[in-house]
Design an enzyme around this catalytic site. Sequence first.
Site, mmCIF file in Angstrom:
data_model
loop_
_atom_site.group_PDB
_atom_site.id
_atom_site.type_symbol
_atom_site.label_atom_id
_atom_site.label_comp_id
_atom_site.label_asym_id
_atom_site.label_seq_id
_atom_site.Cartn_x
_atom_site.Cartn_y
_atom_site.Cartn_z
ATOM 1 N N GLY A 15 0.830 -1.212 0.000
ATOM 2 C CA GLY A 15 0.000 0.000 0.000
ATOM 3 C C GLY A 15 0.857 1.252 0.000
ATOM 4 N N ARG A 76 0.964 -4.803 -5.918
ATOM 5 C CA ARG A 76 1.092 -6.077 -5.206
ATOM 6 C C ARG A 76 1.335 -7.114 -6.286
ATOM 7 N NH1 ARG A 76 -0.622 -4.647 0.115
ATOM 8 N NH2 ARG A 76 -2.095 -2.939 0.034
ATOM 9 N N ASP A 107 5.477 -5.274 6.032
ATOM 10 C CA ASP A 107 6.218 -6.515 6.290
ATOM 11 C C ASP A 107 6.051 -7.561 5.191
ATOM 12 O OD1 ASP A 107 3.657 -7.059 7.056
ATOM 13 O OD2 ASP A 107 4.168 -7.623 9.125
ATOM 14 N N THR A 129 4.385 2.100 5.668
ATOM 15 C CA THR A 129 2.988 1.660 5.812
ATOM 16 C C THR A 129 2.259 2.593 6.764
ATOM 17 O OG1 THR A 129 1.534 -0.070 6.673
ATOM 18 C CG2 THR A 129 3.746 -0.066 7.540
ATOM 19 N N ASP A 131 -0.031 1.723 8.634
ATOM 20 C CA ASP A 131 -0.634 0.917 9.707
ATOM 21 C C ASP A 131 0.165 0.836 11.018
ATOM 22 O OD1 ASP A 131 -2.867 0.279 8.224
ATOM 23 O OD2 ASP A 131 -1.886 -1.422 7.257
ATOM 24 N N ASP A 133 2.266 -1.234 11.885
ATOM 25 C CA ASP A 133 2.251 -2.620 12.380
ATOM 26 C C ASP A 133 3.555 -3.363 12.087
ATOM 27 O OD1 ASP A 133 1.896 -2.654 9.664
ATOM 28 O OD2 ASP A 133 0.302 -4.144 9.659
ATOM 29 N N ARG A 175 -6.671 -3.190 8.837
ATOM 30 C CA ARG A 175 -7.317 -4.500 8.696
ATOM 31 C C ARG A 175 -6.960 -5.420 9.857
ATOM 32 N NH1 ARG A 175 -6.290 -5.832 2.577
ATOM 33 N NH2 ARG A 175 -4.626 -4.524 3.239
#
Length: 334
Positions: A15, A76, A107, A129, A131, A133, A175
């Site tokens: 992303g 992707r 990741d 990212t 996120d 995460d 997500r």
Amino acid sequence: MPKKINKIAVLTSGGDAPGMNAAIRAVVRRALGLGMKVVGIEKGYQGLLNEEMYDMDARSVADSIHRGGTILRTARSAEFKEEAGKKKGAEILKKRGIEGLVVIGGDGSYKGALGLSKHDIGVVCLPGTIDLDIACTDYTIGFDTAINTAMEAIDKVRDTSSSHERCSIIEVMGRNAGYIALWCGVATGAEDILIPEKYDYNEQEIINHIIESRKIGKTHHLIINAEGIGHSTSMARRIEAATGMEARATILGYMQRGGSPTCKDRFYASIMGAYAADLLNEGKINRVIGHLGGDFKDFDIDEALAMQKDLPDYYYQVSRALSRSAINANRVAK
Ligand code: ATP
């Protein structure tokens, strides 16, 4: 003595995230300054397999630091996940004399980079990212911009929600990780924050919270819902039916990915990009750059991928305590 790397490439994968351009710019300009050649690979690993790449000079990254998205574009690639894809990617890089690769992504992208490293391509990964995460870092490129964009949008919905005495369910990205929801929820004073790491799907508890809040005079109820829980529209319908309070869902969606990066994202991404070029210049390969304990650091890619990240329980407890204190005070007073 590590082998001197003369030619590197850079790509963005997964992303897109605001600040990726600042990272690309820093990789390119720092590497050129150190005497390396730099190739820009378009559209992530898929672009590598399609050989969509070009030589970059200092001007290639001009006028990009303030722009959202990624000038190299991203994609992707299912083909690259296969062993044959990674082998082919490494062969393409070697054929072009590219010995080192900077990967800017999440990741998933790190796993792709690890695959290339097994075929003798020296890789350095940057956490790109929204996120947050990634375990080996407390900062990821794009998170700061995304939370500020979401926060501003939530503030706006909150104004109208308050005027109409509504319950608003606002769905933010995330997500598998609830960092965006938690940060934005605390920052906007949300009554409930639903995140994948913590939510127990006890909707009755939310309904009770709304009913109790109304009893003490609260006129609106703001729920921040992470994408991983989703179903905001049907949740709004059920809440309205159960509480009698008008309830509306707003899904913020891709607007959270776009926009001009914040100063923090531009600055951190610039330092990380330069750091990546420095590592490759020193022949330090197969590293992941992170920011931990107030400092920029690099980790072995295998170790970085094995690290676990837990959303701090204390942050979540605080979010609940702050949004329930008036109700609790009312109970004590009685
Ligand atoms: P985001 O956090 O934004 O989702 P990401 O980098 O985690 O970013 P992914 O879609 O998981 O996003 O991965 C990006 C790309 O990296 C994939 O499309 C694929 O090409 C490659 N990739 C992911 N996982 C692997 C893997 N296990 N082996 C090789 N390549 C992978």
